[in-house]
Write an enzyme that holds these catalytic residues in place. Structure first.
Site, PDB file in Angstrom:
ATOM      1  N   LYS A   1       0.809  -1.220   0.000  1.00  0.00           N
ATOM      2  CA  LYS A   1       0.000   0.000   0.000  1.00  0.00           C
ATOM      3  C   LYS A   1       0.843   1.272   0.000  1.00  0.00           C
ATOM      4  O   LYS A   1       0.515   2.256  -0.664  1.00  0.00           O
ATOM      5  CB  LYS A   1      -0.925   0.023   1.220  1.00  0.00           C
ATOM      6  CG  LYS A   1      -2.095  -0.945   1.146  1.00  0.00           C
ATOM      7  CD  LYS A   1      -2.852  -0.988   2.465  1.00  0.00           C
ATOM      8  CE  LYS A   1      -4.048  -1.924   2.390  1.00  0.00           C
ATOM      9  NZ  LYS A   1      -5.194  -1.335   1.700  1.00  0.00           N
TER      10      LYS A   1
ATOM     11  N   SER B   1     -13.710  -0.497  -3.810  1.00  0.00           N
ATOM     12  CA  SER B   1     -13.483  -1.245  -2.577  1.00  0.00           C
ATOM     13  C   SER B   1     -14.800  -1.356  -1.820  1.00  0.00           C
ATOM     14  O   SER B   1     -15.519  -0.366  -1.675  1.00  0.00           O
ATOM     15  CB  SER B   1     -12.454  -0.541  -1.697  1.00  0.00           C
ATOM     16  OG  SER B   1     -12.458  -1.099  -0.398  1.00  0.00           O
TER      17      SER B   1
END
Length: 339
Positions: free
Chosen positions: A66, A175
């Site tokens: 990430k 998401s």
């Protein structure tokens, strides 16, 4: 062999603790003699997509690294490109733990991480510090506390900051772990977002004398009509690519398993067919006007070939990489070369 030993050790640990340890270890060993433990030489298999020449068509999907801490290590493994993020304007802790679960029997993962990341400024520092020339896509999102109606502002803030360092930029509106985010995949909200992104892209291309493509990442939980609507929006706004797909809310294939009812997005082998079907439908609507990056349930070279046959130009792996290790990169590249 080395990966199977490491995996055996890691799979005894909590999934998120194992993930964090892996990233720290890769960060520490990258660009050192210790990288020989996972580095591998791959045949050249260049692919042109979005105006970029990728050394091979296999990328690392967003979510694993990430904050862009181990980019050079993934380069050593042979990835053709790496997508970092999802990153948000401000650092955020994400959802409460535990929030990452292995379903080993199904070769699957459920996560409800919630865009946990150290913020876009930290990512930029890591992009500046990387020592290899691997192509890096940056996946951007909105902070949890930003209202959906103002969500586009967060994407523009991130875009502004990562543009000079990104090979391409991915807009993540799919998401399932950020409340309301998937509503941005539809209608006026989507068109407004895409138009804003393209306007910002034009502004930044002029500023930096460099065109950085923009991609949209979509969910697998869409009807054919919704996929067609998204495809038409992508074409009308002249987006550069679409990434299909993110994780699913479906629990097909994991019924009755430990952790099978956990909230969050399901990735891995149970997603394979659904993701490939979305790619096939997208390809028919896009008619080769916009390239597709296929991701979702690639657990073997054949799974990747199926994505290419469905219409994908590039592929990305995450869960399959966790279960198979770096060997899957070479297997896919070799299979593509033999086609």
């Amino acid at each position: 062999m080395l990966y199977s030993l490491a995996q055996k050790f890691m799979f005894q640990m909590d999934a998120e603790q194992a993930h964090d340890l892996a990233i720290k270890s890769l960060k520490f060993t990258a660009n050192s003699p210790l990288a020989c433990g996972y580095s591998q030489a791959l045949q050249s298999s260049p692919v042109n997509c979005m105006g970029i020449t990728f050394p091979n068509p296999v990328g690392l999907a967003a979510g694993l690294d990430k904050d862009g801490e181990a980019i050079d290590a993934f380069h050593a493994m042979g990835f053709g490109f790496v997508e970092v993020g999802t990153v948000t304007p401000k650092p955020q802790a994400g959802n409460d733990k535990p929030r990452l679960f292995r379903l080993t029997k199904a070769k699957a993962i459920i996560n409800r991480m919630g865009f946990n990341n150290k913020g876009v400024d930290n990512l930029v520092r890591n992009l500046q510090a990387k020592k290899t020339d691997i192509l890096v896509g940056v996946n951007i999102g909105k902070n949890k506390d930003t209202p959906v109606e103002q969500g586009k502002d967060d994407y523009l803030i991130c875009m502004d900051k990562v543009y000079p360092y990104a090979a391409y930029i991915t807009v993540n509106i799919s998401s399932p772990n950020t409340p309301g985010l998937r509503t941005m995949q539809y209608g006026a909200l989507l068109d407004e977002l895409l138009a804003s992104i393209k306007a910002k892209q034009a502004e930044l291309a002029e500023k930096y004398h460099r065109y950085v493509p923009v991609a949209l990442k979509i969910a697998p939980d869409l009807t054919a009509d919704e996929i067609e609507s998204i495809a038409m929006s992508l074409i009308s706004n002249q987006f550069d690519a679409v990434i299909a797909t993110n994780t699913t809310l479906s629990r097909d294939g994991v019924e009755g398993m430990t952790h099978g009812t956990e909230m969050g997005g399901l990735s891995g082998a149970p997603l394979t067919a659904a993701s490939t079907m979305v790619i096939k439908q997208l390809a028919s609507f896009l008619n080769k006007k916009i390239p597709i990056i296929g991701v979702g349930g690639i657990n073997s070279a054949q799974d990747a070939l199926d994505k290419f046959d469905a219409g994908a130009n590039l592929v990305q792996i995450y869960s399959g990489f966790i279960y198979q290790g770096p060997k899957i990169i070479k297997e896919i590249v070799n299979a593509v070369k033999m086609k």
